[in-house]
Design an enzyme around this catalytic site. Structure first.
Site: not given
Ligand SMILES: Nc1ncnc2c1ncn2[C@@H]1O[C@H](COP(=O)(O)OP(=O)(O)OP(=O)(O)O)[C@@H](O)[C@H]1O
Length: 467
Positions: A169-170, A173-175, A177, A289
């Site tokens: 679903i996404g 930067g973390f990985g 999702v 953030d």
């Molecule tokens: N708890 C969640 N429920 C539903 N979708 C989620 C959830 N967490 C993340 N996502 C989806 O996954 C995508 C990537 O999220 P993620 O938190 O991994 O990004 P990130 O790189 O950690 O974020 P950032 O850029 O803010 O650090 C988000 O844009 C969102 O669409």
């Protein structure tokens, strides 16, 4: 969400963001009632505070379960975090309850947690929402005997069909999702750390998110369920929030325009969540953030603040320290300039970012829009100038109707944003004060909007607007 314009260390802010065209038809949005509260869970136990800030609930995260050391922490009530599961069935029922979560539950969870005895805390720490094992996943439960595991790798693999792209679903930067359903039927977001996070540098960030997530529980914060280490895999399981990010909604990627009532509700939800973080114990948590792509929305447009990857425990007020000196992290466009200059982090840096978010909610624009002419590129700067010149109305998101209620809220929200964006932190309001001001704005907004719906009141509304 993170990568294009994230800040690490002293990198120059990127100006790559651009506006997204309105691709969808306009339609009204539903609104909802507000029910969250702010709690100040205070402890005066310096040992507990020190222990928590040094090691955190997740002292055993990414390290094998143990521990001799952890008995030291057993005395600390701070370690008995509500979301540290003592056994699988409790984890399941926690998750189920969490689907119907409310703040009173959070309160009672914490109270129950505080009443836990040391030996229970010990076993909770061993399970620690985290499993480190080099054995195959099906053997984990047996291997670890009576140390129960909230999630096994089998469960995660089953939930994501072996991390099938169709469950993705996404990407952040973390990985990656994934959306998945656990054995007990709970739908969750499963965050799979990318391999590069295994090195020490980013690993620290990953652990920071887990430590922080484990300690907090609030209706407007994404709920943490647990984490798992299995061979090369590092997995974090959090509440699945089904309706995309605030940024996506402002970009109309979900089909509807967020009306101003919904935007005010979202601002209040975020203010509640961040106030909670700032007031959580004597050691506030600074999110670091706050931005629209870290605000996830539920079906009824309730906001949940996500992504604690950069969160830091603030300085201990009792020690007399008022800030944490730290490497600058955050996202370009949202970063507190004083923090950028001094590296001194306080809760007021979140307030600054919140000010940028308020401007974003009013204008619909991204904080930095590189494609615009120079004087409009930094949205907050452009908006504040317009506001100070008495031309705030021209900054209203063109997708929103100009009417008495919207115009009044626009002025008031920008007035608050101006305070949040004050160059010096001492001139910015606390996040709690922001929430209070927003409550009052929403009250006035609703009164005018309601009056507008009554027949024969249009004249009265016009005069309110003209005041
Ligand atoms: N708890 C969640 N429920 C539903 N979708 C989620 C959830 N967490 C993340 N996502 C989806 O996954 C995508 C990537 O999220 P993620 O938190 O991994 O990004 P990130 O790189 O950690 O974020 P950032 O850029 O803010 O650090 C988000 O844009 C969102 O669409």
């Amino acid at each position: 969400m993170k990568s294009p314009n994230h800040f690490f260390g002293r990198r120059t802010p990127s100006t790559a963001a651009s506006s997204t065209p309105d691709r969808f038809s306009h339609s009204p949005c539903s609104s909802y009632s507000d029910a969250s509260t702010v709690r100040n869970k205070s402890t005066k136990n310096p040992v507990a505070l020190a222990a928590r800030s040094v090691a955190g609930v997740f002292v055993s995260c990414f390290t094998p379960p143990e521990s001799e050391k952890s008995t030291t922490f057993g005395d600390s009530e701070e370690f008995k975090a509500p979301s540290v599961f003592s056994d699988t069935s409790r984890a399941s029922s926690e998750r189920r309850r969490s689907s119907n979560s409310n703040t009173s539950r959070a309160g009672s969870e914490r109270r129950r947690s505080s009443n836990s005895n040391t030996s229970r805390a010990g076993s909770e720490r061993r399970s620690s929402n985290f499993v480190s094992s080099s054995h195959n996943s099906s053997s984990q439960s047996r291997e670890l005997g009576n140390v129960n595991i909230p999630f096994t790798m089998d469960e995660i693999l089953k939930a994501t069909r072996n991390f099938s792209p169709s469950f993705k679903i996404g990407q952040g930067g973390f990985g990656t999702v994934y959306k998945g359903r656990l054995g007990d039927g709970t739908t969750v977001a499963i965050k799979r750390a990318k391999k590069s996070l295994y090195d020490n540098h980013l690993g620290v960030e990953f652990q920071s998110e887990i430590k922080t997530l484990a300690q907090v529980e609030h209706l407007n914060l994404v709920k943490y369920y647990g984490c798992l280490e299995y061979q090369q895999e590092r997995i974090v399981v959090v509440e699945y929030v089904p309706n995309g990010t605030l940024r996506e909604h402002l970009d109309c990627l979900h089909g509807n325009i967020l009306d101003l009532a919904a935007r005010l509700d979202i601002a209040i939800d975020v203010a509640h969540a961040v106030t909670y973080l700032h007031m959580y114990t004597d050691h506030p948590i600074i999110h670091r953030d706050i931005k629209s792509s870290n605000i996830l929305l539920t079906e009824n447009l309730r906001a949940k603040v996500a992504d604690f990857g950069f969160a830091r425990l603030a300085a201990d007020a009792e020690s007399g320290a008022t800030h944490v000196s730290t490497q600058v992290k955050g996202t370009a466009g949202y970063l507190d300039p004083e923090y950028l200059r001094t590296y001194q982090l306080t809760e007021k840096s979140d307030v600054y970012s919140f000010g940028v978010l308020l401007v974003e909610l009013i204008t619909g624009r991204r904080p930095i829009e590189a494609k615009r002419e120079l004087k409009e590129r930094v949205t907050a700067k452009w908006t504040m100038k317009k506001f100070n010149d008495g031309d705030a109305i021209s900054t209203l998101d063109p997708r929103l109707e100009q009417n008495a209620a919207n115009n009044l809220a626009l002025e008031k929200v920008l007035e608050l944003a101006l305070q949040c964006l004050a160059p010096h932190k001492q001139n910015r309001p606390s996040m709690r004060r922001c929430a209070e001001i927003l409550w009052s704005i929403r009250k006035d907004y609703r009164e005018i909007a309601d009056a507008r719906l009554l027949p024969g009141h249009s004249q009265k509304i016009t005069s309110v607007r003209e005041k």
